[in-house]
Design an enzyme around this catalytic site. Structure first.
Site, PDB file in Angstrom:
ATOM      1  N   CYS A  81      -0.295  11.406  61.466  1.00 18.81           N
ATOM      2  CA  CYS A  81       0.118  12.372  60.441  1.00 18.81           C
ATOM      3  C   CYS A  81      -0.825  12.384  59.247  1.00 18.81           C
ATOM      4  O   CYS A  81      -0.697  13.251  58.370  1.00 18.81           O
ATOM      5  CB  CYS A  81       1.531  12.070  59.978  1.00 18.81           C
ATOM      6  SG  CYS A  81       2.770  12.231  61.283  1.00 18.81           S
ATOM      7  N   CYS A 213      15.143  15.480  56.582  1.00 23.32           N
ATOM      8  CA  CYS A 213      14.122  15.193  57.591  1.00 23.32           C
ATOM      9  C   CYS A 213      13.136  16.354  57.667  1.00 23.32           C
ATOM     10  O   CYS A 213      13.541  17.523  57.644  1.00 23.32           O
ATOM     11  CB  CYS A 213      14.759  15.000  58.964  1.00 23.32           C
ATOM     12  SG  CYS A 213      16.032  13.707  59.029  1.00 23.32           S
ATOM     13  N   SER A 214      11.855  16.030  57.793  1.00 23.44           N
ATOM     14  CA  SER A 214      10.861  17.095  57.936  1.00 23.44           C
ATOM     15  C   SER A 214      10.972  17.726  59.317  1.00 23.44           C
ATOM     16  O   SER A 214      11.281  17.052  60.300  1.00 23.44           O
ATOM     17  CB  SER A 214       9.446  16.534  57.731  1.00 23.44           C
ATOM     18  OG  SER A 214       9.157  15.523  58.673  1.00 23.44           O
ATOM     19  N   HIS A 344       5.843  20.390  58.248  1.00 21.80           N
ATOM     20  CA  HIS A 344       4.955  19.268  58.576  1.00 21.80           C
ATOM     21  C   HIS A 344       4.199  19.500  59.885  1.00 21.80           C
ATOM     22  O   HIS A 344       4.423  18.814  60.880  1.00 21.80           O
ATOM     23  CB  HIS A 344       5.786  17.980  58.647  1.00 21.80           C
ATOM     24  CG  HIS A 344       4.997  16.735  58.874  1.00 21.80           C
ATOM     25  ND1 HIS A 344       3.677  16.577  58.477  1.00 21.80           N
ATOM     26  CD2 HIS A 344       5.354  15.555  59.459  1.00 21.80           C
ATOM     27  CE1 HIS A 344       3.268  15.366  58.810  1.00 21.80           C
ATOM     28  NE2 HIS A 344       4.249  14.731  59.418  1.00 21.80           N
TER      29      HIS A 344
END
Length: 395
Positions: A81, A213-214, A344
């Site tokens: 990430c 939460c992404s 994301h």
């Protein structure tokens, strides 16, 4: 002596729900890079080196062909990430070391719906096998089918057990970041929720609800990194933002020594990267005005407050009690909406953070603008494990 380095052009696409837009990696790259070139006011022919990041696409060269084929070196970057920040780090290294006067960093991703797996499924070795082993050792926790929410959820549980934070603290972070995103046209979500909405959303892994939460996302972002000489030649000082410090840290044995979920999800790597980047920039966390940090889950935002030195260890939740991390507080954290609400797309996240902070320091962030912002900090973590922290300054 190393050269000073500057961001002179940034651009991104809107982040989208996977599959909601009919596009491929070259389409994303053309839009994001095109926006960055337009922002800088220069042509693709001025770029001397390019670093293109994606976790799943692995097609940096092909993705850029729609923008230009000038024969320059193009390297594909993959670092979990933290991929986008790693591409930015390498572009800065090229300019800082005198290998180029103008380097491109691009991040892009097309993702599948649903929770992320552990990586390299079907192999006995995965990118987070050390992390998963350390998380479950000595704890009454079994492996969940969705390891990422579990890892960060367990870090939140550990913080609650040790230091007294509560589920309400984590819910507030989700509420804050969704509220911030209502002013971001690039965000995947732009809906404002009540705190009760966040608390009562479906539970993903206790204490984390869905709105903490992404999501998985599609999208791309890009930045042009240049030297002082380039700024002089093209008269671009008025829009330049200096990258005054940038460091990437990885795990040490201490990350797994105490079977601490807080350490497993990146506290130590974040702390080391932040200290080094701020030393390079000759600033302290108290000098920073605006922060984009890696809130893949709300628990990680709270833990990262402590890793960055915004609060003492065990006291990150006190910043939430004081509302110190939103408009009117000491810092504004994730004015873009963060990963939770902006989205994301793994390879693009770090460069979207760069774009947001560049706009903030230029005073061009519209309704998201942090008043008087002069110093900004970017934190981007990728379990596996790498953490990139950059410090930006107005020129």
């Amino acid at each position: 002596m190393a050269n000073r380095t500057f961001v002179v052009g940034v651009g991104m696409t809107k982040f989208e729900k996977p599959g909601s837009r009919d596009w491929e990696y070259p389409d994303m790259a053309k839009e994001a890079v095109g926006n960055a070139l337009q922002d800088a006011g220069v042509g693709y022919d001025k770029i001397e080196m390019a670093y293109a990041g994606s976790m799943y696409g692995s097609m940096g060269q092909r993705a850029l062909y729609e923008t230009g084929m000038t024969g320059i070196p193009v390297m594909t970057v993959q670092n979990a990430c933290a991929t986008g920040s790693s591409a930015l780090f390498l572009a800065r290294q090229a300019v800082r070391g005198g290998l180029a006067d103008c380097a491109l960093a691009l991040g892009m991703e097309k993702m599948k719906k649903g929770s992320l797996g552990a990586g390299m499924e079907g192999s006995k070795v995965t990118i987070i096998d050390h992390h998963l082993t350390s998380m479950t050792a000595g704890r009454p926790w079994e492996m969940d089918k969705a390891p990422m929410p579990q890892m960060f959820g367990n870090a939140g549980r550990e913080h609650m057990e040790k230091y007294g934070s509560t589920p309400e603290h984590y819910a507030w972070i989700g509420w804050k970041n969704h509220k911030h995103s209502t002013n971001n046209p690039y965000a995947q979500f732009q809906t404002e929720y009540t705190l009760d909405d966040v608390k009562n959303a479906p539970m993903i892994f206790d204490p984390l609800t869905k709105l903490q939460c992404s999501p998985t996302s599609d999208g791309a972002a890009a930045a042009l990194v240049v030297s002082e000489r380039f700024l002089d030649e093209h008269d671009l000082w008025d829009q330049a933002i200096e990258i005054a410090g940038h460091h990437i840290s990885t795990d040490t044995p201490e990350s797994f020594a105490d079977n601490s979920s807080i350490q497993v999800v990146g506290f130590g790597v974040s702390q080391r990267a932040a200290r080094t980047a701020m030393e390079q920039a000759q600033v302290s966390i108290d000098d920073v005005d605006v922060i984009e940090l890696h809130d893949c889950f709300s628990a990680n935002e709270l833990i990262t407050y402590e890793a960055l030195g915004m609060a003492e260890v065990g006291e990150g939740h006190k910043l939430i009690d004081d509302e110190a991390t939103t408009y009117g507080g000491k810092w504004v954290v994730n004015p873009s909406g963060g990963l939770i609400s902006k989205g994301h797309p793994l390879g693009a996240t770090g460069l979207a953070q760069c774009a947001e902070l560049t706009w903030q320091l230029r005073g061009k962030a519209d309704d998201r603008q942090v008043e008087g912002a002069r110093v900004a900090l970017q934190h981007n973590i990728g379990l596996g494990s790498a953490c990139a922290v950059a410090v930006y300054k107005q020129c």
